[in-house]
Design an enzyme around this catalytic site. Structure first.
Site, mmCIF file in Angstrom:
data_model
loop_
_atom_site.group_PDB
_atom_site.id
_atom_site.type_symbol
_atom_site.label_atom_id
_atom_site.label_comp_id
_atom_site.label_asym_id
_atom_site.label_seq_id
_atom_site.Cartn_x
_atom_site.Cartn_y
_atom_site.Cartn_z
ATOM 1 N NE ARG A 1 -2.062 -1.070 3.737
ATOM 2 C CZ ARG A 1 -2.474 -0.202 4.651
ATOM 3 N NH1 ARG A 1 -3.730 0.505 4.571
ATOM 4 N NH2 ARG A 1 -1.882 -0.198 5.911
ATOM 5 C CE LYS B 1 3.693 -6.826 6.591
ATOM 6 N NZ LYS B 1 3.439 -5.734 5.387
ATOM 7 N NE ARG C 1 5.312 -0.028 11.687
ATOM 8 C CZ ARG C 1 4.608 -0.427 10.599
ATOM 9 N NH1 ARG C 1 3.433 -1.043 10.614
ATOM 10 N NH2 ARG C 1 4.968 0.113 9.507
HETATM 11 P P1 ATP Z 1 1.871 -1.160 7.428
HETATM 12 O O1 ATP Z 1 2.822 -2.201 8.234
HETATM 13 O O2 ATP Z 1 2.364 0.108 7.673
HETATM 14 O O3 ATP Z 1 0.413 -1.314 7.851
HETATM 15 P P2 ATP Z 1 1.531 -2.902 5.619
HETATM 16 O O4 ATP Z 1 1.616 -3.765 6.486
HETATM 17 O O5 ATP Z 1 0.081 -2.477 5.059
HETATM 18 O O6 ATP Z 1 2.173 -1.419 6.322
HETATM 19 P P3 ATP Z 1 1.884 -3.203 2.885
HETATM 20 O O7 ATP Z 1 1.832 -1.831 2.356
HETATM 21 O O8 ATP Z 1 0.853 -3.921 2.906
HETATM 22 O O9 ATP Z 1 2.355 -2.994 4.315
HETATM 23 O O10 ATP Z 1 3.233 -4.188 2.609
HETATM 24 C C1 ATP Z 1 4.319 -3.653 2.097
HETATM 25 C C2 ATP Z 1 5.392 -3.700 3.373
HETATM 26 O O11 ATP Z 1 5.458 -5.232 4.012
HETATM 27 C C3 ATP Z 1 6.829 -3.404 2.932
HETATM 28 O O12 ATP Z 1 7.029 -1.948 3.469
HETATM 29 C C4 ATP Z 1 7.955 -4.373 3.674
HETATM 30 O O13 ATP Z 1 7.888 -3.701 4.898
HETATM 31 C C5 ATP Z 1 6.773 -5.259 4.042
HETATM 32 N N1 ATP Z 1 7.321 -6.441 2.890
HETATM 33 C C6 ATP Z 1 7.475 -6.523 1.826
HETATM 34 N N2 ATP Z 1 7.306 -7.668 1.165
HETATM 35 C C7 ATP Z 1 7.395 -8.671 2.168
HETATM 36 C C8 ATP Z 1 7.388 -9.975 2.185
HETATM 37 N N3 ATP Z 1 7.722 -10.579 1.150
HETATM 38 N N4 ATP Z 1 7.424 -10.608 3.233
HETATM 39 C C9 ATP Z 1 7.098 -9.655 4.492
HETATM 40 N N5 ATP Z 1 6.943 -8.461 4.503
HETATM 41 C C10 ATP Z 1 7.332 -7.916 3.145
#
Ligand code: ATP
Length: 261
Positions: free
Chosen positions: A46, A119, A258
């Site tokens: 995002r 994640k 967070r």
């Molecule tokens: P936030 O944590 O701020 O809510 P988000 O979790 O919604 O953001 P996304 O935009 O959905 O984050 O996903 C992108 C983020 O996920 C990246 O900024 C990076 O930190 C993390 N990311 C990217 N690729 C991977 C992956 N393959 N596995 C785990 N984390 C990843």
């Protein structure tokens, strides 16, 4: 199990979401399409963030799905997709959902799957309604780490932790098999959502909530950060945040959640 949508398998692309968005904007989408790329070179998260994927270790695909609902009536969709992904993983790994819960699988509002706080998968939803009366086409992008979470983590370089399906089961399912299970689960969940909205899934989502009763901080969308205690979600999928003398609802948009440090 047969998917009721067109299946497209390609070797390489920048972003499967972008590929389908281009077609939606050109008015070329007629039936649901699921598009999987062995290698995705510019996967998106995002708000301009990146989604990293190593071809052998990741599953990245997008599903373009037409809703009868207007965009305004799709609140809670990313939460519902999280539930659909859990169900697809359970089926593909031949585990029941309570076992996945026991192993530490959770949903992080509004759009991530975490395994013991790390994640496992990301969800990105784009699209809209070209004009009143048209179907609302949403392009649902899903990236899941299958194995080698350490390699992903090293590439993230931001101290965030990644996990993988391999940590759920020693023998991760075949990518194609997992993909088809995910599509079947999504088709089922999205059709139900189109009819009934998020409300019937509210209780179910809360069982998977990673941060219920935790002190959290919401930031982004160009606004001041907001602190509070996470209290689950409402019937629209908005996050409920308890503050000193009130509870406020945070709608998804581009905000990030967070744990308060
Ligand atoms: P936030 O944590 O701020 O809510 P988000 O979790 O919604 O953001 P996304 O935009 O959905 O984050 O996903 C992108 C983020 O996920 C990246 O900024 C990076 O930190 C993390 N990311 C990217 N690729 C991977 C992956 N393959 N596995 C785990 N984390 C990843």
């Amino acid at each position: 199990m047969t998917a009721n949508c067109i299946l497209e398998r390609i070797t390489e692309t920048k972003s499967t979401n972008d590929d389908l968005l281009v077609r939606w904007r050109a008015g070329q989408l007629i039936d649901p399409i699921a598009r999987i790329a062995h290698k995705q070179t510019a996967g998106k998260g995002r708000a301009g963030r990146s989604w990293l994927a190593n071809p052998e270790d990741s599953l990245c695909f997008s599903l373009a799905f037409p809703f009868k609902r207007t965009p305004a009536e799709l609140s809670g969709l990313s939460l519902l997709v999280g539930l659909a992904v859990i169900s697809g993983i359970a089926q593909a790994c031949d585990l029941n959902e309570s076992k996945l819960h026991e192993l530490g699988l959770r949903l992080k509002w509004p759009n991530d799957l975490l395994l013991n706080g790390c994640k496992l998968a990301g969800i990105l939803i784009e699209g809209g309604q070209a004009k009143a009366g048209d179907a609302t086409w949403m392009i649902i992008g899903i990236g899941i780490n299958l194995r080698n979470a350490e390699a992903i983590e090293a590439n993230l370089g931001n101290g965030l932790k990644a996990s993988s399906i391999q940590q759920i089961t020693n023998s991760p399912p075949d990518v194609e098999y997992l993909w088809l299970k995910l599509i079947a689960s999504l088709e089922h969940h999205l059709a139900e959502f189109d009819q009934h909205g998020f409300k019937p899934c509210m209780g179910s989502w809360m069982k998977w909530d990673a941060y219920r009763d935790h002190a959290v901080c919401i930031s982004g969308a160009g606004k001041d950060a907001v602190n509070g205690i996470a209290k689950g979600v409402d019937e629209f999928g908005a996050l409920l945040l308890q503050q000193e003398n009130k509870t406020i609802a945070i709608h998804a948009g581009d905000v990030s959640l967070r744990i308060q440090s």
